[in-house]
Structure formats: C-alpha cells, structure tokens
Design an enzyme around this catalytic site. Structure first.
Site, PDB file in Angstrom:
ATOM      1  N   TYR A 137       0.818  -1.224   0.000  1.00 45.16           N
ATOM      2  CA  TYR A 137       0.000   0.000   0.000  1.00 45.16           C
ATOM      3  C   TYR A 137       0.843   1.262   0.000  1.00 45.16           C
ATOM      4  O   TYR A 137       0.444   2.274  -0.583  1.00 45.16           O
ATOM      5  CB  TYR A 137      -0.981  -0.004   1.182  1.00 45.16           C
ATOM      6  CG  TYR A 137      -2.239  -0.768   0.859  1.00 45.16           C
ATOM      7  CD1 TYR A 137      -3.112  -0.283  -0.115  1.00 45.16           C
ATOM      8  CD2 TYR A 137      -2.541  -1.978   1.474  1.00 45.16           C
ATOM      9  CE1 TYR A 137      -4.254  -0.993  -0.445  1.00 45.16           C
ATOM     10  CE2 TYR A 137      -3.672  -2.691   1.148  1.00 45.16           C
ATOM     11  CZ  TYR A 137      -4.538  -2.185   0.183  1.00 45.16           C
ATOM     12  OH  TYR A 137      -5.658  -2.870  -0.155  1.00 45.16           O
TER      13      TYR A 137
ATOM     14  N   GLU B 244       1.558 -31.518  10.911  1.00 38.88           N
ATOM     15  CA  GLU B 244       1.085 -30.777   9.742  1.00 38.88           C
ATOM     16  C   GLU B 244      -0.250 -30.105   9.979  1.00 38.88           C
ATOM     17  O   GLU B 244      -0.407 -28.913   9.749  1.00 38.88           O
ATOM     18  CB  GLU B 244       0.983 -31.701   8.519  1.00 38.88           C
ATOM     19  CG  GLU B 244       0.314 -31.002   7.320  1.00 38.88           C
ATOM     20  CD  GLU B 244       0.197 -31.869   6.086  1.00 38.88           C
ATOM     21  OE1 GLU B 244       0.877 -32.911   6.026  1.00 38.88           O
ATOM     22  OE2 GLU B 244      -0.567 -31.496   5.178  1.00 38.88           O
TER      23      GLU B 244
ATOM     24  N   ASP C 296       0.796 -35.683   6.651  1.00 44.39           N
ATOM     25  CA  ASP C 296       0.076 -36.600   5.762  1.00 44.39           C
ATOM     26  C   ASP C 296       1.104 -37.403   4.974  1.00 44.39           C
ATOM     27  O   ASP C 296       2.196 -36.903   4.670  1.00 44.39           O
ATOM     28  CB  ASP C 296      -0.789 -35.824   4.760  1.00 44.39           C
ATOM     29  CG  ASP C 296      -2.071 -35.292   5.400  1.00 44.39           C
ATOM     30  OD1 ASP C 296      -2.429 -35.764   6.497  1.00 44.39           O
ATOM     31  OD2 ASP C 296      -2.707 -34.405   4.799  1.00 44.39           O
TER      32      ASP C 296
END
Lengths: 575, 365
Positions: free
Chosen positions: B97, B193, B245
């Site tokens: 910005y 995770e 996973d």
C-alpha cells in the site's frame, strides 16, 4: 449492327438447345464481329426457333437473375453500366442516380437516371424492349463487361415477375421536352410493345435518360449488396458522381474526384498470340483479303510484312497463297507457325487505367482510413492480350481492427462481387505474405487488419472463369502482375505501419523516462540525503543513458522492409 | 530503541545507492545483481544440513524494459532504510500500500511487490525481517512442556509464558523470534502438519504423557515457525520429529522445507530450517503395517514425486527418501494423518505414535 444481333442470337440458341459449354457464347461475343448475315442465317436455319422468354427462363442464371437478391444487383448493374458508357461516349462527366423503393415484401422498384446524351425517340423501344439489341458489341477495346444481355433483360425479368412495363424517360436535347415510354416486350417475337408514350418535362439533367423497372427482388446488405456495388463502383470511377438512395436509408452521395474523363480506349486488332485455333479457322474462312500475307497483316496487330512472310513460310505456305487454300487443311500448321514466330507485343494504348493518383484520391475520400497507397503497374500481355493491373490499400482509421481485410476486385472498372474465392485476384492476395508488411495472416487466408485492398485489372479482353463474369481466370502473367502490384503497395504500407509503431514505441519509452526515472531520483535522495540539484543531475544522466540505449534500436533503417520486431515486443511484455 | 551507530544493513543500502549514483554520473547504465532463487540454483550438503544458494545471479541493468522495476526496487530499499532508522516494521501488505503513493511506479498487485522484496532480500543476503518487512502469515501454534521468555512490549520486562497453561488453546509463534528464551524439560519436539491432529493430541494431554512439545505448522511451515523450531531445538538440544500426511506434498513441500529450506528462500535457508528434523510418518510402509485406508494419488502428486526424484538435491542425497517416493508411486496411493481413526479415535496417540517413538532410529532422514 443488325448482323451482330443475329450472330449473337444464334449463339445463345446453341447454348439453350444443346446445353454445351458456354465457351461459344463468350467467344462469339468477343471476337466474331465480321460474321456475314448470310452465313449466320444458313446456320440458324438448322435450329428450332424458341421464344426469348423461354430462352430467358432457361438461362436466367447465366444472365444474373438466379435469385431475387442477385436480380436486383444485376438490374442496377446493367443500368449503371449503360449510363456510364452513355456519358463517356457523349464526353459528359457522369452523374448517376440510383434509387430503390419497396413496393411490397417481394417487390422493388429501381430507378436509374443519368446525365448522358439521351436517346433519340425512335431508338428507345428497341434499346429497352428488344433483347440483344445494343449500341455496343465486344471488340478488342477495353469496355465494361456487359453482363448477360443487357438492360432489356432486366426489363424482361421485371415484366415476367411483376407484369409491369419498363418505364423510360429520355431527353436527347436540352431545348425539347423528354420522351416518356412505357414498354413491354412481346416475348414471342422479341419485339417492343409500346404501352404508353408521351412528351414530359424532366429535370434531372439537361440531357439524359431515366429507367424504372419494377421487379421481384430482395434488398439485403452485405458483401454482395447493391450498397457495396455502389461504393465499389464509385471507387473505381472517380470521374463519376453517384447519388444512391437505398430503400431504408438516407441518400448517399459519392462525389467525383475529377471532371476529366478517362482517355477513350482505342480499339485494336487481335494479336496473333491471342487467337485460338477455331477462331483462326473462322477468320481465314471469312476473310476478304486476297492472300495469306495481307490477311495476317491487316487482320492482326503487330504483323509486319517480314513477320507475315516468316509465318507463312514456317507454315509451309507463301505470303501469296490464297486464304481458301490455307483454310483447306493448313490452319493447324499456320497456328503452330504463329506461335513459333517471334512477334512484337501488342500496343498498350488500348488500355485505360484509373491511374495511381485517382485511386489514391478515391480511396482517401471514400474509405475512412488514415493511410492510403496505390500502384499502377505498366501494361503487360497475356496470350496476346494487353492488360494492366492497379492496386491500392487503405489502412487504419475507422476500419475494423481484427476482421479480414475487405477485398475490392474490379475488371475494367466494374466491381466483381461474386465468386471471390474462385478468382485469381483473391489467389494473388492470399498468396502474398502480408506478415512481411505488418498485417497478420493465417495460412491460405486473406490477411487480417484494418485495411481495404483494391485490385483493378484493365484489359481489352478480361479472361473471366465463366460467362457470369464474376471471377478472373488464373493466368500466370496476370497473377504475377497482381502480386507485384500488391507487394509494392505492401512495402509502402509496411513503412507506414512501422513508422507508426516506432512513433508509438517512442512515445511509450519517452513516457518511461518521465514516469519512472524521478522515482529513482527520489529513492537516491532519500537514501543518500542528496540535494535537489544533485538529484536532478542523476536523473538527467540516467535519461541520457536510456536515450543512448534506445539509439541502437532506432538505427534500424526506416526504409528497410523487415518483419515486425516481435522479439522486442515479447521482451517488453515479460518485464 | 535509539540507533547509536549505523547498522550494517543501512551501510549496505547506502552502498547500493552510491553505486547507482556513481554509475549514472559516469553516463553508464547502473546494474543490480540478484542471486537466482530456485531449486536449480541450490546445493545440498547433508553435513551442513540445508539448501545452500548457488552462485548464479541475474543482473538487472537499467533499460527501458527494466526501468520500472528498477525504480520500484530502489524505492522499496529506501523504505526499508526508513523503517530500520525509526525502529519500525511494516507488513508486506502495508508495503504494497505504501507503493500506492509512488504514482506511476506503484505496484498493481501484491505479488509484484513481494517479488521485488524477495529480490532485495537476496541482493543483501538478509531476511526480510531484517529489512523490517513482516509477513502477514501466522507462525504456527505451540503447546507442551515449555516456558517461553518474551518481553512485555510496553515495559520491555521479561515475561514467562507457560505453554502448558493455554487450556484447550495454544501459544502462537510471533513473526520475530530471535529474542525468545526457553525453559523446558521436554525430551523432543513433535511437529504436526494439520491443526486437526494437533487438537486431538492437545485434548488428550499427549505432551504431558510423553513429556514433549507439540508444534502445529498448518501446512508448509512459515519462516518464523521454522526459525522458532530451529532456535528451540538448538538452544535446548531437542530432537525434532515430523508428523505429516503421507503424500508427496507432506514429504517434499512440508517436511523438506522444514528440514533444509526451499529454493525460493535459498538465500536465508541457513537460519530458517531445522536440519536435525527426522521424519516420523506417515510413511508408505506405515500404510501396510497399520492397514490404513488410502486415496488414489492425483496426477499432480505423481508429478511432484517424480520431479523430486529427478531434481530435488535433498532427495538425491537420501536413498531412504528415494525408496519411500518410489514405493508411494508404485502403490499409487496417499494417506492422511486422520486415517488412523479407522481403528478408533485415539489409536493415533495410544498406539501409532507410541510405537513409532520407541524407535526414532528408524525415522526417515
């Protein structure tokens, strides 16, 4: 004049009866002007007589009345051709008005008026209500190709489809009132029937002719519309003024670009190379010359005494040989001899081009583009027939950016609106690599881009692919000239496009200096706490560095024809 | 905090600016060099333990094509200097910005400004936090046998945070972790995770039972998360075990980034990775051993695994990983952390993890 009429009729009947190729018709139209009535009558005696209306109905596709849309175009075309010819013959700068009015859903009324010399009273019925009657026959002279059998055919089409007579007003003298006629054709005997005649006031011009035909037809916009025909005709006839009123719209006015009429085309005798075997046979059978030498010298162009002798001997004859002797079995040898003898190219005075300057003016005035180029090639010869190619391109402006270019084809100033894909002009446009010239192009297609491409072929004998005269046959000599003309235009165009691109690039890059360099200055000032003066100095130096780096790119010669610098563009896109 | 003498980074920034100015005044095109941040420009030495950036650089010379980026880079560098000198920070989004005030030189989208920021980091060989640019992302969640010593932002006094006293919540890793100190009696750090698996272990007091610290990464670990784990494990000499996973994304994008860093951050991997991390599971052999339900590998999984086998310097170095990836491709299936629920909700913490933790030597490198 009457002899030609009979000859023509006879050929047409041949076509209608045995359904043979259209070739005899076109050849007869073009080159057999010395047929004697005796011969023709003999031939005709063997044929069954049919009425002209029967002939017309069977052959309307040949004559340009295949469907209601084309019928309208053909009617306008015939009338406008007649008017232009009449004005030019009378040495009057043409002013022609075309108006189409809707009578009912399937019926239109077409009115065409010109400021030509007008027609003497006694001739009016024959010209407008007798098929195959006309003041003009094909000779070896550049002329607007006559479509089918002329204005009387349009009148007859109107009569057959609506039952309405053709209305003619003609004023041959500025001091006398105009003649007004309503005419029908007696379709059995091919004779005019006068429905009404009187003297009237007429004020379109001092002299001139007006024709009104009511016919079953359809008005539709598009590439094969009367709108397009009028626009194209105005483009190719910059010496003429047109006032066109379509059924749904405002009057469109096409101003003339010059008051000067095109130089009148001179009639020439056929060149030996352009004559086919059958034609040669006919000519030698019918000649009135005493011997072969004189026949060759007087009935062909560019045959000197020496050349005549050369041909004669090569064919196994003497210049003194009687034509009848040659006709009797020697024509093939003669034909071969002609084609093996070196003969000077035909004179090219018989061609009347539009001219580079007028094409340029015409395109500039009538197409809303911002760049226009034109090229008039020197005359050239195919099969003994002189011809000349002219081309022009209008680019940019309000033309649609991404569409295929619009191609305007012309033969002897007459626009060709049908059979675009079968025309050798289209072939030459497609075969030119437009990507070299700054337009995009897919393989085997017309180029795409905001452009109008104009191609005109002027010749004493334009080789059409068929009797409907909408496409030009593929002769190497012609295609080559068209290509050369297009390439010349293309080179001029690409210089312009590249210049424009360079200017845009230039502006954009100049913009970069103004947009981004100050920010480098601000950053350096913030980090190093340098003075305003010092900051400006750095910015100035950076601008200098950038200008220098651009020098390399700008040094590419303005006159070189190079493919657009796509690589450079691609690079810029990445950053 | 008042700066008494110039920070080394400010000096570097000034040197860059001086070079640009000097080159410009010599009527030459200024140039900036940036190390190339990609997997094909890193090397992996297992003794050093992290992806090291190679010596390939891209040069940005001032031309019409680069002038905009050039200006943006210098303005952002200047912004960094201002932040350092005023001891302030700005988030990446805030910097984006700030550029809106640069007129034509503004960034249209944040990814553009992030890229320039990464280039600047790489150019100076520092991390963006040193440039005072902060990421928006959260660092990750922590709970377990750990007391963190932080400072009170108001008073600057030390405060102790007991990570066993968050109830069912957790401690959130801040973007800057260099000043943190630790007290712990834990035996290892278990890095997880998904938030789901983390929640289950929290709920059932796994940290207390096994005397450990639990960290939830929530996908690919952020730099702060990696740095936090690194600092904690170094300071307290704790082993780090990863539980993700069982799919190529969990192996490569999450675990490999945690352990050795990434291509894109190659210039700062040295400090932002955890070389001592070991892989607990779920491994392809666990699928068989625990009879887990699986999903078919997606095309993108297969591609990722094959890419890693071919190009990833980490995998090329470690045979066990090559075998694991090949086994996975052969089996054609992937498995999620939650798959153990098939045998009962608490199977994972009552059976799977305890069994695995009995033999850390068998973990994948």
């Amino acid at each position: 004049m009457s002899e030609a009429v009979i000859e023509k009729q006879e050929s047409l009947f041949d076509v209608s009866q045995n359904g043979a190729s259209q070739e005899p018709l076109s050849k007869a139209n073009g080159k057999l002007k010395r047929t004697t009535p005796k011969n023709a009558q003999k031939l005709a005696a063997g044929h069954r007589e049919i009425s002209v209306s029967e002939f017309f109905t069977k052959n309307r596709h040949l004559l340009g009345f295949d469907n209601p849309r084309k019928a309208l175009l053909t009617t306008v075309k015939e009338a406008v051709d007649n008017s232009l010819d009449a004005c030019e013959e009378g040495s009057i700068p043409p002013k022609i008005s075309v108006r189409i009015e809707v009578i009912s859903e399937t019926r239109l009324k077409v009115t065409i008026a010109d400021n030509g010399p007008g027609i003497v009273k006694s001739q009016i019925p024959k010209i407008f209500a007798k098929l195959l009657y006309g003041s003009k026959f094909h000779s070896l002279k550049q002329s607007r190709g006559q479509q089918g059998i002329g204005i009387s055919a349009a009148g007859m089409y109107g009569q057959l489809t609506t039952g309405k007579p053709t209305i003619i007003t003609s004023k041959p003298s500025s001091r006398k009132p105009a003649h007004y006629y309503e005419l029908n054709i007696d379709t059995k005997r091919n004779n005019p029937e006068i429905v009404k005649e009187e003297d009237v006031d007429w004020d379109f011009a001092k002299t001139g002719t007006e024709v009104t035909i009511e016919l079953e037809a359809r008005y539709q916009k598009g590439k094969q519309s009367v709108d397009r025909y009028m626009e194209a005709t105005a483009l190719a006839n910059p010496h003429a003024e047109f006032i066109y009123t379509p059924p749904d719209g405002e009057e469109i006015h096409y101003e003339r670009e010059t008051k000067e009429l095109p130089p009148e085309a001179v009639e020439i005798k056929p060149h030996p190379y352009g004559v086919e075997l059958g034609m040669l046979l006919k000519m030698i059978k019918e000649t009135k010359e005493r011997n072969l030498g004189l026949f060759l010298r007087r009935e062909f162009s560019r045959v000197s005494e020496k050349v005549a002798e050369e041909i004669s001997k090569a064919a196994g004859f003497e210049p003194k040989s009687r034509p009848s002797r040659v006709a009797n079995g020697g024509v093939e040898a003669l034909y071969k001899a002609i084609n093996e003898t070196k003969i000077m190219a035909p004179p090219t005075t018989c061609i009347s081009p539009i001219g580079e300057e007028l094409i340029l003016k015409s395109l500039t005035q009538k197409i809303k583009a911002d760049f226009t180029v034109s090229v008039s090639r020197p005359p050239s010869v195919y099969r003994g027939n002189p011809f000349l190619v002219e081309a022009g391109i209008a680019w940019g402006g309000e033309l649609p950016q991404d569409d295929l270019v619009s191609l305007y084809r012309f033969a002897n100033r007459v626009p060709l609106l049908y059979q675009q894909s079968g025309c050798s002009i289209t072939g030459a446009v497609v075969g030119t690599d437009w990507r070299n010239y700054g337009l995009s192009q897919s393989r085997g297609a017309l180029p795409a881009g905001p452009a109008v491409v104009f191609v005109h072929i002027a010749s004493v004998w334009v080789p059409f692919t068929s009797e409907s005269k909408e496409a030009i046959a593929d002769y190497d000599e012609i295609s080559k000239e068209v290509r050369l003309a297009l390439q010349e235009c293309g080179r001029k165009l690409s210089r312009h496009i590249k210049r424009r691109k360079r200017q845009a690039d230039e502006r954009r890059k100049r913009g970069y200096i103004e947009k981004y360099l100050p920010h480098i200055g601000i950053a350096l000032q913030e980090i190093l706490d340098i003075s305003e003066k010092e900051k400006e100095k750095v910015i100035g130096n950076l601008a200098h560095v950038l200008e220098e780096s651009r020098g390399g790119a700008a040094a590419v010669g303005a006159d070189e024809v190079l493919p657009l610098e796509d690589d450079e563009l691609a690079k810029e896109d990445e950053s | 905090m008042v700066t008494k003498k110039k920070e080394p980074l400010v000096k570097k920034i000034e040197t860059l600016a001086k070079d640009v100015r000097k080159t410009a005044n010599e009527k030459e095109a200024p140039q900036m060099d940036f190390p190339i941040r990609a997997l094909n420009n890193v090397s992996y030495d297992s003794r050093k333990g992290y992806f090291q950036i190679g010596d390939r650089v891209k040069s940005r010379t001032l031309t019409f094509n680069t002038v905009k980026t050039f200006a943006q880079t210098l303005r952002m560098v200047s912004e960094s200097k201002k932040l350092i000198e005023s001891d302030d920070i700005a988030s990446k989004r805030e910097v984006y910005y700030v550029s809106k005030g640069w007129g034509e030189a503004k960034f249209d989208e944040q990814p553009e400004s992030d890229t320039v920021m990464d280039d600047i980091e790489a150019h100076f060989g520092v991390n963006r936090e040193q440039l005072r640019f902060m990421p928006e992302e959260k660092g990750g969640d922590v709970m377990g046998k750990l007391v963190i010593i932080d400072q009170d932002p108001g008073t600057g006094r030390d405060i102790e945070i007991d990570c066993m006293r968050f109830g069912s919540g957790a401690y959130s890793i801040p973007t800057l972790v260099e000043h943190l100190k630790f007290k712990t009696s834990a035996k290892f750090i278990l890095v997880i995770e998904t938030a789901g698996a983390f929640q289950r272990l929290v709920k059932h007091n796994f940290a207390d039972t096994f005397n450990c610290i639990l960290v939830s990464m929530g996908g690919v670990p952020t730099r702060a998360c990696r740095r936090f784990i690194r600092k904690l494990s170094d300071d307290k000499k704790l082993p780090v075990y990863a539980f993700t996973d069982g799919d190529p994304y969990g192996y490569m994008n999450i675990y490999r980034t945690l352990k050795v860093g990434s291509g894109n951050a190659a210039h700062i991997n040295e400090f932002f990775c955890v070389p001592k991390a070991k892989y607990l599971g779920v491994t392809p052999s666990d699928i068989v051993r625990y009879n887990l339900d699986t999903h078919k590998l997606k095309d993108v999984d297969i591609k990722r695994a094959k890419d890693a086998l071919k190009n990833d310097p980490f995998v090329l170095k470690h045979k066990p990983w090559q075998k694991a990836l090949k086994d996975m491709i052969k089996m054609g299936v992937r498995v999620e952390q939650q798959a153990f629920a098939k045998h009962g909700y608490n199977f994972v913490l009552e059976t799977y993890l305890p069994e695995k933790l009995e033999n850390p030597g068998a973990f994948l490198p």
